[in-house]
Design a protein around this motif. Structure first.
Motif, short mmCIF file in Angstrom:
data_model
loop_
_atom_site.label_atom_id
_atom_site.label_comp_id
_atom_site.label_asym_id
_atom_site.label_seq_id
_atom_site.Cartn_x
_atom_site.Cartn_y
_atom_site.Cartn_z
N MET A 1 7.92 3.59 5.89
CA MET A 1 7.96 2.62 4.81
C MET A 1 7.88 1.19 5.35
O MET A 1 7.25 0.33 4.74
N PHE A 2 8.48 0.94 6.50
CA PHE A 2 8.41 -0.39 7.10
C PHE A 2 6.97 -0.72 7.46
O PHE A 2 6.49 -1.82 7.17
N GLN A 3 6.26 0.23 8.07
CA GLN A 3 4.87 -0.01 8.44
C GLN A 3 3.98 -0.18 7.20
O GLN A 3 3.10 -1.05 7.17
N ALA A 4 4.22 0.64 6.18
CA ALA A 4 3.44 0.51 4.94
C ALA A 4 3.70 -0.84 4.28
O ALA A 4 2.77 -1.48 3.77
N ALA A 5 4.95 -1.29 4.29
CA ALA A 5 5.28 -2.58 3.69
C ALA A 5 4.67 -3.72 4.49
O ALA A 5 4.24 -4.73 3.92
N LEU A 6 4.62 -3.56 5.81
CA LEU A 6 4.03 -4.59 6.66
C LEU A 6 2.55 -4.77 6.32
O LEU A 6 2.06 -5.90 6.16
N VAL A 7 1.84 -3.67 6.17
CA VAL A 7 0.41 -3.73 5.82
C VAL A 7 0.23 -4.24 4.40
O VAL A 7 -0.63 -5.10 4.14
N ALA A 8 1.04 -3.73 3.48
CA ALA A 8 0.91 -4.13 2.07
C ALA A 8 1.20 -5.61 1.87
O ALA A 8 0.57 -6.27 1.03
N SER A 9 2.13 -6.16 2.64
CA SER A 9 2.48 -7.58 2.47
C SER A 9 1.36 -8.50 2.95
O SER A 9 1.38 -9.69 2.63
N HIS A 10 0.40 -7.96 3.67
CA HIS A 10 -0.73 -8.77 4.13
C HIS A 10 -2.02 -8.49 3.34
O HIS A 10 -2.86 -9.38 3.22
N HIS A 11 -2.17 -7.28 2.82
CA HIS A 11 -3.46 -6.89 2.23
C HIS A 11 -3.43 -6.62 0.73
O HIS A 11 -4.47 -6.70 0.09
N ASN A 12 -2.29 -6.25 0.14
CA ASN A 12 -2.22 -6.02 -1.30
C ASN A 12 -1.98 -7.36 -1.99
O ASN A 12 -1.00 -8.04 -1.69
N PRO A 13 -2.86 -7.76 -2.90
CA PRO A 13 -2.73 -9.10 -3.51
C PRO A 13 -1.40 -9.32 -4.23
O PRO A 13 -0.81 -10.40 -4.12
N ILE A 14 -0.91 -8.33 -4.95
CA ILE A 14 0.33 -8.49 -5.70
C ILE A 14 1.52 -8.58 -4.76
O ILE A 14 2.38 -9.46 -4.89
N LEU A 15 1.57 -7.67 -3.80
CA LEU A 15 2.70 -7.67 -2.86
C LEU A 15 2.62 -8.84 -1.89
O LEU A 15 3.64 -9.30 -1.40
N LYS A 16 1.41 -9.34 -1.63
CA LYS A 16 1.26 -10.50 -0.76
C LYS A 16 1.86 -11.74 -1.42
O LYS A 16 2.58 -12.51 -0.77
N THR A 17 1.61 -11.93 -2.71
CA THR A 17 2.20 -13.08 -3.41
C THR A 17 3.72 -12.95 -3.47
O THR A 17 4.44 -13.95 -3.33
N PHE A 18 4.22 -11.73 -3.65
CA PHE A 18 5.66 -11.49 -3.64
C PHE A 18 6.27 -11.85 -2.28
O PHE A 18 7.27 -12.56 -2.19
N ALA A 19 5.63 -11.38 -1.22
CA ALA A 19 6.11 -11.65 0.14
C ALA A 19 6.02 -13.15 0.46
O ALA A 19 6.94 -13.71 1.07
N ASP A 20 4.93 -13.78 0.05
CA ASP A 20 4.78 -15.22 0.31
C ASP A 20 5.85 -16.03 -0.41
O ASP A 20 6.36 -17.03 0.12
#
Length: 76
Positions: free
Chosen positions: A18-37
């Motif tokens: 899950m940590f690795q999936a979240a790491l990738v998603a926080s950079h490449h998924n537009p919705i999760l990227k805005t959340f992480a930013d």
């Protein structure tokens, strides 16, 4: 409790995935990227941001399983 906290519960291997999936998603998924930013802009530490994204991924996965829908990438 004082000091930094650590996650130790649950299955170790699943936490790592899950940590690795979240790491990738926080950079490449537009919705999760805005959340992480938004969390980064608020001054949250890196691991806190990734853990929050992982929790959001679990919530999304549970909702998809419950509604029996497939993942559909939506524009932000």
């Amino acid at each position: 409790m004082r000091g930094k906290r650590a996650i130790g519960g649950g299955r170790r291997q699943l936490r790592h995935v899950m940590f690795q999936a979240a790491l990738v998603a926080s950079h490449h998924n537009p919705i999760l990227k805005t959340f992480a930013d938004r969390l980064r802009a608020a001054g949250k530490p890196h691991k806190v941001v990734i853990t929050a994204v992982a929790r959001k991924l679990v919530t999304i996965a549970n909702a998809l399983c419950k509604s029996r829908l497939k993942w559909a990438n939506q524009a932000a």
